[in-house]
Write a protein that holds these residues in place. Structure first.
Motif, PDB file in Angstrom:
ATOM      1  N   LEU A 131      47.041 -17.102  20.036  1.00 14.42           N
ATOM      2  CA  LEU A 131      46.061 -18.163  20.130  1.00 14.42           C
ATOM      3  C   LEU A 131      46.012 -18.255  21.427  1.00 14.42           C
ATOM      4  CD1 LEU A 131      43.921 -20.415  18.941  1.00 14.42           C
ATOM      5  CD2 LEU A 131      45.923 -21.596  17.951  1.00 14.42           C
ATOM      6  N   ILE A 132      47.184 -19.027  21.863  1.00 12.48           N
ATOM      7  CA  ILE A 132      47.045 -18.897  23.370  1.00 12.48           C
ATOM      8  C   ILE A 132      46.541 -17.920  24.454  1.00 12.48           C
ATOM      9  CG2 ILE A 132      48.961 -19.769  25.116  1.00 12.48           C
ATOM     10  CD1 ILE A 132      50.584 -21.021  22.843  1.00 12.48           C
ATOM     11  N   LEU A 133      47.019 -16.677  24.171  1.00 17.06           N
ATOM     12  CA  LEU A 133      46.638 -16.407  24.902  1.00 17.06           C
ATOM     13  C   LEU A 133      45.038 -15.507  24.955  1.00 17.06           C
ATOM     14  CD1 LEU A 133      50.912 -13.827  25.057  1.00 17.06           C
ATOM     15  CD2 LEU A 133      49.272 -15.215  26.344  1.00 17.06           C
ATOM     16  N   LEU A 134      44.948 -15.372  23.704  1.00 17.01           N
ATOM     17  CA  LEU A 134      44.026 -14.540  23.492  1.00 17.01           C
ATOM     18  C   LEU A 134      42.435 -15.612  23.143  1.00 17.01           C
ATOM     19  CD1 LEU A 134      41.648 -12.271  22.854  1.00 17.01           C
ATOM     20  CD2 LEU A 134      43.045 -12.702  19.720  1.00 17.01           C
ATOM     21  N   ALA A 135      42.580 -17.276  23.169  1.00 23.21           N
ATOM     22  CA  ALA A 135      41.446 -17.987  22.806  1.00 23.21           C
ATOM     23  C   ALA A 135      40.904 -18.685  24.139  1.00 23.21           C
ATOM     24  CB  ALA A 135      42.179 -18.709  22.274  1.00 23.21           C
ATOM     25  N   PRO A 136      41.608 -18.614  26.140  1.00 27.37           N
ATOM     26  CA  PRO A 136      41.355 -18.993  26.507  1.00 27.37           C
ATOM     27  C   PRO A 136      40.772 -17.705  27.429  1.00 27.37           C
ATOM     28  CG  PRO A 136      43.536 -20.005  26.366  1.00 27.37           C
ATOM     29  CD  PRO A 136      43.459 -19.622  25.345  1.00 27.37           C
ATOM     30  N   GLN A 137      40.822 -16.213  26.951  1.00 30.41           N
ATOM     31  CA  GLN A 137      40.035 -15.203  27.976  1.00 30.41           C
ATOM     32  C   GLN A 137      38.528 -14.864  26.769  1.00 30.41           C
ATOM     33  OE1 GLN A 137      41.422 -13.551  29.869  1.00 30.41           O
ATOM     34  NE2 GLN A 137      43.150 -14.883  29.457  1.00 30.41           N
ATOM     35  N   LEU A 138      38.824 -15.437  25.778  1.00 28.66           N
ATOM     36  CA  LEU A 138      37.294 -15.918  25.002  1.00 28.66           C
ATOM     37  C   LEU A 138      36.456 -17.085  25.415  1.00 28.66           C
ATOM     38  CD1 LEU A 138      38.511 -15.165  20.487  1.00 28.66           C
ATOM     39  CD2 LEU A 138      37.123 -13.322  21.967  1.00 28.66           C
ATOM     40  N   VAL A 139      36.595 -18.117  25.575  1.00 29.36           N
ATOM     41  CA  VAL A 139      36.038 -18.611  26.383  1.00 29.36           C
ATOM     42  C   VAL A 139      35.880 -18.209  27.649  1.00 29.36           C
ATOM     43  CG1 VAL A 139      36.563 -20.910  27.702  1.00 29.36           C
ATOM     44  CG2 VAL A 139      37.783 -20.775  25.588  1.00 29.36           C
ATOM     45  N   LYS A 140      35.973 -17.582  28.722  1.00 29.68           N
ATOM     46  CA  LYS A 140      35.797 -16.860  29.788  1.00 29.68           C
ATOM     47  C   LYS A 140      34.732 -16.076  29.551  1.00 29.68           C
ATOM     48  CE  LYS A 140      39.735 -16.993  32.525  1.00 29.68           C
ATOM     49  NZ  LYS A 140      41.039 -15.792  32.877  1.00 29.68           N
ATOM     50  N   ALA A 180      37.899 -21.437  20.261  1.00 18.96           N
ATOM     51  CA  ALA A 180      37.276 -20.164  21.390  1.00 18.96           C
ATOM     52  C   ALA A 180      35.958 -20.822  21.397  1.00 18.96           C
ATOM     53  CB  ALA A 180      37.578 -19.426  22.107  1.00 18.96           C
ATOM     54  N   LEU A 181      34.981 -20.468  19.915  1.00 21.06           N
ATOM     55  CA  LEU A 181      33.679 -19.933  20.433  1.00 21.06           C
ATOM     56  C   LEU A 181      32.920 -20.652  19.492  1.00 21.06           C
ATOM     57  CD1 LEU A 181      34.035 -15.953  19.293  1.00 21.06           C
ATOM     58  CD2 LEU A 181      33.643 -17.186  21.918  1.00 21.06           C
ATOM     59  N   GLY A 182      33.293 -21.715  18.812  1.00 24.56           N
ATOM     60  CA  GLY A 182      32.656 -22.855  17.225  1.00 24.56           C
ATOM     61  C   GLY A 182      32.269 -21.779  16.101  1.00 24.56           C
ATOM     62  N   VAL A 183      32.710 -20.598  15.873  1.00 25.94           N
ATOM     63  CA  VAL A 183      33.222 -19.943  14.471  1.00 25.94           C
ATOM     64  C   VAL A 183      34.351 -19.727  13.776  1.00 25.94           C
ATOM     65  CG1 VAL A 183      32.484 -17.148  13.794  1.00 25.94           C
ATOM     66  CG2 VAL A 183      30.548 -18.717  15.499  1.00 25.94           C
ATOM     67  N   PRO A 184      33.553 -20.526  12.555  1.00 27.64           N
ATOM     68  CA  PRO A 184      34.752 -20.175  11.575  1.00 27.64           C
ATOM     69  C   PRO A 184      35.691 -18.669  11.488  1.00 27.64           C
ATOM     70  CG  PRO A 184      33.093 -20.992  10.329  1.00 27.64           C
ATOM     71  CD  PRO A 184      32.574 -20.880  11.907  1.00 27.64           C
ATOM     72  N   GLY A 185      35.949 -18.278  11.491  1.00 27.70           N
ATOM     73  CA  GLY A 185      37.383 -17.009  11.790  1.00 27.70           C
ATOM     74  C   GLY A 185      38.285 -16.772   9.415  1.00 27.70           C
ATOM     75  N   SER A 186      37.855 -17.990   8.748  1.00 26.46           N
ATOM     76  CA  SER A 186      38.032 -18.282   7.169  1.00 26.46           C
ATOM     77  C   SER A 186      37.805 -19.036   6.773  1.00 26.46           C
ATOM     78  CB  SER A 186      39.411 -17.755   7.220  1.00 26.46           C
ATOM     79  OG  SER A 186      39.711 -19.252   7.783  1.00 26.46           O
ATOM     80  N   GLY A 187      37.839 -19.513   5.730  1.00 29.52           N
ATOM     81  CA  GLY A 187      36.732 -20.401   4.632  1.00 29.52           C
ATOM     82  C   GLY A 187      38.047 -21.990   5.262  1.00 29.52           C
ATOM     83  N   THR A 188      39.094 -21.681   5.676  1.00 29.68           N
ATOM     84  CA  THR A 188      40.030 -23.258   5.573  1.00 29.68           C
ATOM     85  C   THR A 188      39.252 -23.236   7.372  1.00 29.68           C
ATOM     86  OG1 THR A 188      41.687 -22.554   4.306  1.00 29.68           O
ATOM     87  CG2 THR A 188      42.438 -24.263   5.515  1.00 29.68           C
ATOM     88  N   THR A 189      39.225 -22.698   8.473  1.00 31.85           N
ATOM     89  CA  THR A 189      39.016 -22.790   9.205  1.00 31.85           C
ATOM     90  C   THR A 189      37.379 -23.645   9.783  1.00 31.85           C
ATOM     91  OG1 THR A 189      38.204 -20.538  10.054  1.00 31.85           O
ATOM     92  CG2 THR A 189      40.305 -21.369  10.455  1.00 31.85           C
ATOM     93  N   ALA A 190      36.423 -23.092   8.533  1.00 33.47           N
ATOM     94  CA  ALA A 190      35.150 -23.833   8.541  1.00 33.47           C
ATOM     95  C   ALA A 190      34.989 -24.980   7.820  1.00 33.47           C
ATOM     96  CB  ALA A 190      34.043 -22.674   6.968  1.00 33.47           C
ATOM     97  N   VAL A 191      36.643 -25.564   7.262  1.00 31.58           N
ATOM     98  CA  VAL A 191      36.448 -26.786   6.665  1.00 31.58           C
ATOM     99  C   VAL A 191      37.051 -27.426   7.709  1.00 31.58           C
ATOM    100  CG1 VAL A 191      37.829 -28.463   5.796  1.00 31.58           C
ATOM    101  CG2 VAL A 191      36.745 -26.282   4.097  1.00 31.58           C
ATOM    102  N   LEU A 192      38.068 -26.991   8.724  1.00 31.51           N
ATOM    103  CA  LEU A 192      38.788 -27.219   9.707  1.00 31.51           C
ATOM    104  C   LEU A 192      37.623 -27.524  10.961  1.00 31.51           C
ATOM    105  CD1 LEU A 192      41.825 -25.530  10.144  1.00 31.51           C
ATOM    106  CD2 LEU A 192      41.665 -28.245   9.277  1.00 31.51           C
ATOM    107  N   LEU A 193      36.243 -26.525  11.163  1.00 34.72           N
ATOM    108  CA  LEU A 193      35.362 -26.869  11.812  1.00 34.72           C
ATOM    109  C   LEU A 193      34.687 -27.868  11.184  1.00 34.72           C
ATOM    110  CD1 LEU A 193      33.378 -25.254  14.225  1.00 34.72           C
ATOM    111  CD2 LEU A 193      32.333 -24.665  12.675  1.00 34.72           C
ATOM    112  N   ALA A 194      34.759 -29.017  10.208  1.00 27.41           N
ATOM    113  CA  ALA A 194      33.506 -29.695   9.467  1.00 27.41           C
ATOM    114  C   ALA A 194      34.279 -31.093   9.863  1.00 27.41           C
ATOM    115  CB  ALA A 194      33.672 -29.742   8.160  1.00 27.41           C
ATOM    116  N   VAL A 195      35.848 -30.801  10.093  1.00 31.54           N
ATOM    117  CA  VAL A 195      36.456 -32.419  11.104  1.00 31.54           C
ATOM    118  C   VAL A 195      36.445 -32.798  12.071  1.00 31.54           C
ATOM    119  CG1 VAL A 195      38.725 -33.246  10.302  1.00 31.54           C
ATOM    120  CG2 VAL A 195      38.178 -31.434   8.779  1.00 31.54           C
ATOM    121  N   LEU A 196      36.288 -31.615  12.909  1.00 36.42           N
ATOM    122  CA  LEU A 196      36.513 -31.328  14.447  1.00 36.42           C
ATOM    123  C   LEU A 196      34.660 -31.961  14.614  1.00 36.42           C
ATOM    124  CD1 LEU A 196      37.930 -28.654  15.884  1.00 36.42           C
ATOM    125  CD2 LEU A 196      38.264 -30.609  15.998  1.00 36.42           C
TER     126      LEU A 196
END
Length: 512
Positions: free
Chosen positions: A130-139, A325-341
């Motif tokens: 996550l540390i290495l890949l997320a900033p690259q996706l941001v670019k 990095a993209l605001g798109v959930p990769g799973s069901g649980t991250t969709a819930v976490l996205l709603a919290v953010l």
């Protein structure tokens, strides 16, 4: 070096007494909810969302608590899989194959310890990924315009069902329901109320949190009420742990397996819609083909426990990459976490790392802390967690209902929101009876408005030319991936699910 400096700043944020305490509480509660069959990480996070808001926590402490619950639930799912042959959640299904046979041989404690170590390794390497890949996706994401974002949101809808989805048509139907609910409220561009039926409370639209708690937590209560004559499958079963500490030779034998399957699971988690279930399955399948020369997989091989546990925990961490990095959930649980953010007025995506560095790097640092906490908790306290399997649903479900009602009322102070939550609970119960997935509904509510805004903006910029939606190589690439992601489960999903079920049956892992 800049990344390491940001990570060091994240540890400054995370290493406060409050955040450490929240991570510990999240790890404990997540492990408990993961161990109890039927709850799983999505329900666990949804149940505790009201608690985070009732306590008045800020964005960083709230996410630390809920992601600790997420990681803890991924750890906890293995407990009932190994001891009772009842997967705590879908990703833990493959752990039954060798975990339960080990328990039958009197090696339950060793199986639980190996699975805990494998979970730690998978989550640890996924956090580094996550540390290495997320900033690259941001670019890359900074190259996105309205047309590309619309294609990205379409990709999320078309792939979130994943290859383990039972029916793509039902997933599409659920997404349509979510998109329809997203349209409720005052149109932000024209100021015209849409589908409010004259109800003033609906002018602001559907609250994400009310929908999530109703669909996940309350629907679970309604399912229990429907089958209230039954008790926990664990009730009355004697659980023997045996030796807890595995011999070093067993751990050493499993280390290469853990490393290989961590990488594979992480890649599966990064792909939108693949999720931990696919990560668990392909990790076990690859490792079986690679090292099972003696035919011991399915008969109590510790590597058969380590492979799916490292894979599904790595996939859980990988699913956070596209969400942050993209605001798109990769799973069901991250969709819930996205709603919290979003409810905390934090918008995930390419600007998150620059506008809210405390949130994102504090969260990443907390993931490391939570992972070490989970390793420390899950080996010596295995006996405590296994006793929780004996809690009957008639005790557990009233607690879930109480937390849901008190939490939502504490957030909004509105009795109307309580009625809406009950309505979503009934809708969730009905959808579950027809095997319609709930995650696309949530995703539709979350992404419906930004998807509509980007579509309008793209068409306006192009003076009404709809070809703008496929007007760049990036947009075309996203549409191709989205179409392939939607069609692949139709052609290959059933084959994959049949193989998962057949493998479980053929290797004799179904409980009597």
């Amino acid at each position: 070096m800049d990344t390491l400096a940001q990570l060091a700043h994240g540890f400054d944020v995370a290493l406060t007494w409050q955040n450490i305490g929240l991570a510990l509480i999240g790890c404990l509660l997540g492990t408990i909810m993961g161990a109890l069959p039927g709850l799983g990480p999505s329900n666990g996070v949804a149940i505790l969302i009201p608690l985070a808001f009732t306590l008045g926590l800020g964005p960083t402490p709230s996410m630390i608590l809920l992601t600790s619950v997420y990681y803890g639930a991924m750890y906890g799912g293995r407990i009932s899989s190994i001891l009772l042959n009842i997967p705590g959640d879908e990703p833990a299904m493959m752990t039954c194959l060798d975990g339960y046979p080990m328990a039958q041989k009197g090696m339950a404690g060793e199986a639980l310890s190996i699975s805990g170590i494998a979970s730690f390794v998978g989550a640890f390497f996924a956090t580094w990924g996550l540390i290495l890949l997320a900033p690259q996706l941001v670019k890359i994401a900074l190259l996105f315009g309205p047309a590309e974002y619309f294609a990205l949101f379409a990709l999320a809808f078309m792939t979130l069902g994943g290859v383990s989805s039972t029916n793509q048509a039902k997933a599409a139907f659920a997404a349509a329901i979510g998109l329809g609910l997203a349209m409720v409220g005052v149109d932000t561009q024209t100021g015209v109320p849409r589908m409010t039926f004259g109800e003033v409370h609906l002018y602001d639209g559907i609250d994400f949190l009310v929908a999530i708690v109703g669909l996940f937590a309350l629907s679970e209560v309604f399912v229990f009420l429907e089958h209230r004559h039954g008790e926990s499958d664990a009730a009355g079963k004697k659980v023997e742990i045996g030796r807890i500490t595995p011999p070093w030779a067993m751990v050493k034998r499993c280390i290469p397996t853990m490393l290989r399957t961590s990488g594979l699971g992480f890649l599966a988690g990064v792909l939108p819609g693949a999720g931990a279930s696919l990560g668990s399955f392909i990790s076990y399948s690859m490792e079986k083909r690679l090292v099972d020369r003696e035919g011991t997989f399915g008969k109590g091989d510790p590597r058969g426990v380590a492979a799916p546990e490292a894979g599904n925990n790595a996939a859980a961490g990988g699913a956070l990459v596209p969400m942050l990095a993209l605001g798109v959930p990769g799973s069901g649980t991250t969709a819930v976490l996205l709603a919290v953010l979003l409810s905390l007025n934090i918008t995930p995506g390419p600007l998150l790392f620059t506008q809210n560095p405390d949130v994102v790097w504090g969260l990443i640092a907390a993931l490391f802390i939570a992972n070490f906490m989970l390793l420390a908790l899950n080996i010596p306290m295995v006996g405590v967690f296994t006793r929780l399997l004996l809690i009957p649903p008639r005790v557990l479900m009233p607690i879930v209902a109480m937390v849901s009602f008190v939490g939502i009322y504490g957030i909004s102070g509105s009795s109307f929101d309580l009625m809406v939550m009950i309505g979503f609970g009934v809708v969730g119960w009905v959808l579950r009876k027809f095997d319609v997935p709930l995650v696309p509904v949530i995703l539709g509510i979350l992404l419906g408005n930004p998807m509509e805004s980007n579509l309008r903006r793209a068409v306006q910029i192009s003076n009404g030319d709809w070809w703008v939606l496929v007007g760049s190589p990036l947009a075309i690439g996203l549409w191709i991936i989205a179409i392939l992601g939607f069609l692949a489960p139709i052609f290959f999903g059933r084959l994959l699910r049949d193989r998962m079920t057949a493998r479980r049956d053929d290797e004799g892992s179904i409980a009597d």
